[in-house]
Design an enzyme around this catalytic site. Structure first.
Site, PDB file in Angstrom:
ATOM      1  N   ASP A  49      39.807  40.748  47.174  1.00  0.00           N
ATOM      2  CA  ASP A  49      41.459  40.535  47.269  1.00  0.00           C
ATOM      3  C   ASP A  49      41.776  40.943  48.786  1.00  0.00           C
ATOM      4  OD1 ASP A  49      43.857  40.187  46.398  1.00  0.00           O
ATOM      5  OD2 ASP A  49      44.247  41.931  45.117  1.00  0.00           O
ATOM      6  N   HIS A  50      42.918  40.873  49.174  1.00  0.00           N
ATOM      7  CA  HIS A  50      43.295  41.091  50.501  1.00  0.00           C
ATOM      8  C   HIS A  50      42.228  41.389  51.450  1.00  0.00           C
ATOM      9  CE1 HIS A  50      47.474  42.041  48.760  1.00  0.00           C
ATOM     10  NE2 HIS A  50      47.011  40.742  48.391  1.00  0.00           N
ATOM     11  N   HIS A  93      40.271  41.785  40.573  1.00  0.00           N
ATOM     12  CA  HIS A  93      41.033  41.679  41.814  1.00  0.00           C
ATOM     13  C   HIS A  93      40.264  42.830  42.642  1.00  0.00           C
ATOM     14  CE1 HIS A  93      44.788  38.973  41.867  1.00  0.00           C
ATOM     15  NE2 HIS A  93      43.494  38.446  41.351  1.00  0.00           N
ATOM     16  N   CYS A 142      43.739  44.670  38.854  1.00  0.00           N
ATOM     17  CA  CYS A 142      43.475  44.651  40.466  1.00  0.00           C
ATOM     18  C   CYS A 142      43.485  46.060  40.922  1.00  0.00           C
ATOM     19  CB  CYS A 142      44.882  44.375  40.973  1.00  0.00           C
ATOM     20  SG  CYS A 142      44.976  44.263  42.679  1.00  0.00           S
ATOM     21  N   HIS A 200      48.861  40.807  35.848  1.00  0.00           N
ATOM     22  CA  HIS A 200      48.407  41.486  37.232  1.00  0.00           C
ATOM     23  C   HIS A 200      49.353  42.647  37.155  1.00  0.00           C
ATOM     24  CE1 HIS A 200      48.486  42.516  41.572  1.00  0.00           C
ATOM     25  NE2 HIS A 200      47.673  41.835  41.601  1.00  0.00           N
ATOM     26  N   TYR A 211      44.968  37.145  53.263  1.00  0.00           N
ATOM     27  CA  TYR A 211      44.248  36.108  52.850  1.00  0.00           C
ATOM     28  C   TYR A 211      43.324  35.186  54.096  1.00  0.00           C
ATOM     29  CZ  TYR A 211      46.019  37.254  48.261  1.00  0.00           C
ATOM     30  OH  TYR A 211      46.319  37.571  47.162  1.00  0.00           O
TER      31      TYR A 211
END
Ligand code: DNO
Length: 350
Positions: free
Chosen positions: A312-313, A267, A238, A200, A326
């Site tokens: 992702d987020h 991501h 990401c 990552h 999340y």
């Protein structure tokens, strides 16, 4: 679809159930980890077995781990490194035994992601994670007792100071040396068990508080991938982490590394870069932030990408509470947007 849609799940403490996750259209894989074991310790097989069984029972596949954390002594190249590397390899073998195909990790000194606020309210009432330079400036962890959200709270302030000093001493080149030692030991084991290791990037992709950071831009990703030239040594690309530096051209990077088959995991999320370099996490839709998510997915689809993808987020919307970034709702919206882009791009790439 070629890509494998996945969702991060924090296990039994996650307020979101596997049942809810399985109801998201196209959802295939669960991304999780053993959370009750400290970095540097062996993961109990029982925990992995249970995770697999729970996912199976919901028609989901537990085949992605995020993360097996890398102990600071490995990153610093000090102390009981050999033992810690053996434990790391053993954890990869154990994960593989229960069906895991992809393991995410990072090589960020001391702290994982850095933000200054986790619940910044947008005009529409949603909240999200942000990093504002005017909230960062003047903070000095070597002098002050600071605690930014998301930082590992198990360290005392003195431990944090000691670690920051130690990283300052080894600098970027020290970190490169230690990551090479890590890869040379771990990648052959991953190859043997059919696991792709997916690093990552540093989030954000530049130095914070003078700490060295190396997984930050195209030149460094090239250097990283060349250390061990194997598909088992791949990226967790990401978009939101690399994408909060204006100088990173994310669609171009995705195109390049997808062509090389060195992306194991994507991501996908959007960020808005502000004039002073601060950034806000935004909804996934391209027009909500600085990243062209369509172009990113197009680059993947055109290269027949069949790796893992996760929204992702997400923001907190519709009154949901829970773990910042999340929640269920906005990540589910992200998942359906990602599905739509992949369906369109994969069909037109044929
Ligand atoms: C943030 C995550 C990261 C990631 C680790 C991987 O939400 O994407 O914390 O899991 O950096 O080791």
């Amino acid at each position: 679809m070629n890509m494998k849609l996945s969702f991060r799940w924090y296990g039994k403490d996650d307020p979101i159930s596997l049942e809810y996750i399985s109801q998201i259209p196209g959802m295939r894989s669960i991304v999780s980890a053993v959370y009750d074991v400290k970095p540097g310790e062996v993961w109990p097989e029982e925990s992995l077995k249970k995770m697999k069984e729970e996912c199976d029972a919901h028609g989901l596949v537990f085949d992605v781990v995020e993360s097996i954390p890398v102990h600071e002594n490995i990153k610093l190249g000090r102390g009981n490194v050999d033992h810690l590397l053996d434990v790391y390899c053993e954890n990869i073998r154990r994960c593989a035994k229960y069906g895991v195909k992809c393991v995410t990790y990072n090589f960020m000194p001391v702290f994982d992601w850095t933000r200054t606020q986790l619940d910044k309210k947008a005009p529409d009432g949603s909240t999200s994670l942000v990093m504002y330079w005017d909230q960062m400036r003047g903070l000095d962890p070597l002098k002050d007792d600071i605690h930014l959200p998301g930082w590992d709270s198990s360290y005392t302030q003195d431990e944090v100071r000691e670690l920051i000093t130690a990283y300052g001493e080894i600098g970027e080149e020290g970190l490169w040396k230690n990551i090479e030692i890590f890869l040379k030991k771990v990648i052959p084991v991953a190859e043997e068990c059919g696991v792709r290791m997916a690093i990552h990037p540093d989030d954000p992709p530049y130095s914070i508080f003078g700490l060295p950071r190396i997984i930050t831009n195209e030149a460094n990703l090239d250097r990283f991938l060349a250390l061990v030239d194997s598909p088992a040594n791949s990226l967790c690309l990401c978009t939101g982490s690399l994408g909060c530096a204006d100088s990173n051209d994310i669609p171009a990077m995705v195109r390049k590394y997808a062509e090389m088959d060195r992306i194991a995991f994507m991501h996908i999320r959007n960020v808005k870069i502000m004039e002073d370099g601060s950034f806000e996490e935004r909804a996934h839709l391209s027009s909500c932030g600085s990243l062209d998510i369509y172009d990113i997915v197009k680059a993947l689809a055109e290269n027949g990408f069949d790796g893992y993808v996760r929204p992702d987020h997400g923001r907190m919307i519709w009154g949901e509470t829970g773990k910042p970034g999340y929640g269920l709702f906005d990540r589910a919206l992200g998942a359906t947007y990602i599905n739509g882009l992949f369906e369109a791009c994969e069909k037109s790439a044929k």
